[in-house]
Design a protein around this motif. Structure first.
Motif, mmCIF file in Angstrom:
data_model
loop_
_atom_site.group_PDB
_atom_site.id
_atom_site.type_symbol
_atom_site.label_atom_id
_atom_site.label_comp_id
_atom_site.label_asym_id
_atom_site.label_seq_id
_atom_site.Cartn_x
_atom_site.Cartn_y
_atom_site.Cartn_z
ATOM 1 N N LYS A 183 7.527 -1.810 -13.951
ATOM 2 C CA LYS A 183 6.693 -1.877 -15.394
ATOM 3 C C LYS A 183 7.369 -2.412 -16.402
ATOM 4 C CE LYS A 183 3.319 0.492 -12.850
ATOM 5 N NZ LYS A 183 2.333 -0.417 -12.140
ATOM 6 N N PHE A 184 8.651 -1.812 -16.620
ATOM 7 C CA PHE A 184 9.544 -2.174 -17.613
ATOM 8 C C PHE A 184 9.997 -3.683 -17.358
ATOM 9 C CE2 PHE A 184 14.210 -2.704 -18.931
ATOM 10 C CZ PHE A 184 13.950 -2.994 -20.309
ATOM 11 N N ALA A 185 10.306 -4.157 -16.212
ATOM 12 C CA ALA A 185 10.465 -5.643 -15.826
ATOM 13 C C ALA A 185 9.491 -6.232 -15.931
ATOM 14 C CB ALA A 185 10.841 -5.345 -14.331
ATOM 15 N N GLY A 186 8.185 -6.048 -15.871
ATOM 16 C CA GLY A 186 7.035 -6.927 -16.163
ATOM 17 C C GLY A 186 7.086 -7.356 -17.696
ATOM 18 N N ILE A 187 7.390 -6.475 -18.431
ATOM 19 C CA ILE A 187 7.464 -6.913 -19.932
ATOM 20 C C ILE A 187 8.439 -7.816 -20.197
ATOM 21 C CG2 ILE A 187 8.233 -5.989 -22.290
ATOM 22 C CD1 ILE A 187 7.257 -3.378 -21.642
ATOM 23 N N LEU A 188 9.511 -7.980 -19.319
ATOM 24 C CA LEU A 188 10.613 -9.006 -19.555
ATOM 25 C C LEU A 188 10.373 -10.010 -18.713
ATOM 26 C CD1 LEU A 188 13.619 -6.576 -18.927
ATOM 27 C CD2 LEU A 188 12.553 -7.221 -21.167
ATOM 28 N N GLY A 189 9.170 -10.182 -18.139
ATOM 29 C CA GLY A 189 8.729 -11.351 -17.304
ATOM 30 C C GLY A 189 9.414 -11.305 -15.805
ATOM 31 N N LEU A 190 10.059 -10.057 -15.554
ATOM 32 C CA LEU A 190 10.671 -10.160 -14.074
ATOM 33 C C LEU A 190 9.635 -9.469 -13.136
ATOM 34 C CD1 LEU A 190 14.069 -8.577 -15.401
ATOM 35 C CD2 LEU A 190 13.334 -11.133 -14.945
ATOM 36 N N ASP A 191 9.726 -9.956 -11.891
ATOM 37 C CA ASP A 191 8.884 -9.237 -10.574
ATOM 38 C C ASP A 191 10.031 -8.540 -10.023
ATOM 39 O OD1 ASP A 191 10.555 -11.316 -9.006
ATOM 40 O OD2 ASP A 191 8.813 -12.524 -9.143
ATOM 41 N N VAL A 192 9.608 -7.861 -9.048
ATOM 42 C CA VAL A 192 10.285 -7.013 -8.174
ATOM 43 C C VAL A 192 11.373 -7.871 -7.261
ATOM 44 C CG1 VAL A 192 10.167 -5.478 -5.868
ATOM 45 C CG2 VAL A 192 8.530 -5.296 -7.689
ATOM 46 N N GLN A 193 11.141 -9.084 -6.986
ATOM 47 C CA GLN A 193 12.525 -9.737 -6.594
ATOM 48 C C GLN A 193 13.453 -10.147 -7.326
ATOM 49 O OE1 GLN A 193 10.338 -13.268 -4.712
ATOM 50 N NE2 GLN A 193 9.910 -12.109 -2.810
ATOM 51 N N ASP A 194 13.304 -10.092 -8.896
ATOM 52 C CA ASP A 194 14.063 -10.583 -9.619
ATOM 53 C C ASP A 194 14.791 -8.851 -9.965
ATOM 54 O OD1 ASP A 194 13.883 -12.975 -11.058
ATOM 55 O OD2 ASP A 194 12.014 -12.007 -11.642
ATOM 56 N N LEU A 195 14.246 -7.892 -9.704
ATOM 57 C CA LEU A 195 14.988 -6.631 -9.702
ATOM 58 C C LEU A 195 15.944 -6.739 -8.411
ATOM 59 C CD1 LEU A 195 12.163 -3.902 -10.887
ATOM 60 C CD2 LEU A 195 14.048 -4.968 -12.289
ATOM 61 N N GLY A 196 15.400 -6.783 -7.432
ATOM 62 C CA GLY A 196 16.201 -6.773 -6.194
ATOM 63 C C GLY A 196 17.672 -7.612 -6.397
ATOM 64 N N ALA A 197 17.412 -9.059 -6.974
ATOM 65 C CA ALA A 197 18.532 -9.572 -7.195
ATOM 66 C C ALA A 197 19.394 -9.243 -8.183
ATOM 67 C CB ALA A 197 18.074 -11.103 -7.693
ATOM 68 N N LEU A 198 18.694 -8.404 -9.135
ATOM 69 C CA LEU A 198 19.968 -7.911 -10.004
ATOM 70 C C LEU A 198 20.391 -6.698 -9.517
ATOM 71 C CD1 LEU A 198 17.524 -7.999 -13.302
ATOM 72 C CD2 LEU A 198 19.740 -8.909 -12.752
ATOM 73 N N GLN A 199 19.863 -5.933 -8.588
ATOM 74 C CA GLN A 199 20.482 -4.770 -7.888
ATOM 75 C C GLN A 199 21.573 -5.075 -6.992
ATOM 76 O OE1 GLN A 199 16.592 -3.085 -6.818
ATOM 77 N NE2 GLN A 199 17.973 -1.213 -6.766
ATOM 78 N N THR A 200 21.469 -6.427 -6.507
ATOM 79 C CA THR A 200 22.584 -7.038 -5.290
ATOM 80 C C THR A 200 23.483 -7.894 -5.918
ATOM 81 O OG1 THR A 200 21.127 -8.346 -4.712
ATOM 82 C CG2 THR A 200 20.787 -6.530 -3.445
ATOM 83 N N GLY A 201 23.158 -8.412 -7.237
ATOM 84 C CA GLY A 201 24.331 -9.218 -7.780
ATOM 85 C C GLY A 201 23.993 -10.493 -7.248
ATOM 86 N N MET A 202 22.832 -10.722 -6.784
ATOM 87 C CA MET A 202 22.610 -12.110 -6.303
ATOM 88 C C MET A 202 21.764 -12.962 -7.179
ATOM 89 S SD MET A 202 21.635 -10.891 -2.321
ATOM 90 C CE MET A 202 21.885 -12.098 -1.191
ATOM 91 N N SER A 203 21.605 -14.308 -6.789
ATOM 92 C CA SER A 203 20.630 -14.875 -7.650
ATOM 93 C C SER A 203 19.185 -14.536 -7.024
ATOM 94 C CB SER A 203 20.905 -16.497 -7.637
ATOM 95 O OG SER A 203 20.394 -16.949 -6.101
ATOM 96 N N LYS A 204 18.217 -15.055 -7.708
ATOM 97 C CA LYS A 204 16.833 -14.731 -7.219
ATOM 98 C C LYS A 204 16.472 -15.592 -5.878
ATOM 99 C CE LYS A 204 12.121 -14.490 -8.103
ATOM 100 N NZ LYS A 204 10.924 -14.334 -9.328
ATOM 101 N N ASP A 205 17.028 -16.817 -5.669
ATOM 102 C CA ASP A 205 16.812 -17.598 -4.672
ATOM 103 C C ASP A 205 17.527 -16.955 -3.492
ATOM 104 O OD1 ASP A 205 15.003 -19.262 -5.886
ATOM 105 O OD2 ASP A 205 16.556 -20.758 -6.347
ATOM 106 N N ALA A 206 18.754 -16.468 -3.758
ATOM 107 C CA ALA A 206 19.700 -16.051 -2.674
ATOM 108 C C ALA A 206 18.888 -15.002 -1.970
ATOM 109 C CB ALA A 206 21.108 -15.982 -3.080
ATOM 110 N N PHE A 207 18.368 -13.958 -2.944
ATOM 111 C CA PHE A 207 18.007 -12.488 -2.581
ATOM 112 C C PHE A 207 16.827 -12.913 -1.600
ATOM 113 C CE2 PHE A 207 14.936 -9.122 -3.248
ATOM 114 C CZ PHE A 207 15.815 -8.177 -2.756
ATOM 115 N N LYS A 208 15.750 -13.883 -2.275
ATOM 116 C CA LYS A 208 14.523 -14.187 -1.505
ATOM 117 C C LYS A 208 15.063 -14.913 0.060
ATOM 118 C CE LYS A 208 11.535 -16.662 -3.953
ATOM 119 N NZ LYS A 208 11.088 -17.424 -4.746
ATOM 120 N N ALA A 209 16.212 -15.600 0.142
ATOM 121 C CA ALA A 209 16.477 -16.027 1.424
ATOM 122 C C ALA A 209 16.875 -15.191 2.412
ATOM 123 C CB ALA A 209 17.907 -17.119 1.239
ATOM 124 N N MET A 210 17.833 -14.111 1.702
ATOM 125 C CA MET A 210 18.153 -12.830 2.439
ATOM 126 C C MET A 210 16.895 -12.099 3.034
ATOM 127 S SD MET A 210 20.018 -9.418 1.508
ATOM 128 C CE MET A 210 18.522 -9.059 0.503
#
Length: 114
Positions: free
Chosen positions: A81-108
């Motif tokens: 819900k907080f991420a939504g305010i920032l224009g982020l989605d759950v995949q952005d959060l996953g990328a941030l949690q893993t230290g990956m780019s969003k594209d790399a996280f999606k590929a994983m």
């Protein structure tokens, strides 16, 4: 009851974390309301005060530190819900949690699903 083996680098959301993050998660849940999202954006500090966030939670909010929010008791479903305010989605959060780019996280995720 079996003992769970911790996953290195992972904060497990358990009862202790739930209690620790109650105020933070309650605040993030409030973002379901458009008026609350606007109020937060107008004065983040006052909004955090309203929900009695502690210093660690406030600093993580201020710094947009997802891992810090999780360590401070945040549950990813409420943090979305907080991420939504920032224009982020759950995949952005996953990328941030893993230290990956969003594209790399999606590929994983795609590779793991094959």
């Amino acid at each position: 009851m079996p003992t769970e083996t911790p996953i290195p680098g992972t904060t497990l959301f358990d009862g202790t974390q739930a209690m620790k993050g109650y105020a933070l998660n309650k605040m993030c849940y409030s973002f379901n309301s458009a008026a609350n999202r606007v109020a937060f954006q107008q004065d983040e500090d006052a909004y955090c005060t309203r929900y009695q966030l502690n210093d660690a939670q406030r600093n993580a909010i201020r710094n947009r530190d997802v891992l810090g929010l999780i360590a401070a008791g945040g549950n990813v479903y409420y943090l979305a819900k907080f991420a939504g305010i920032l224009g982020l989605d759950v995949q952005d959060l996953g990328a941030l949690q893993t230290g990956m780019s969003k594209d790399a996280f999606k590929a994983m995720l795609v590779a793991a699903g094959q």
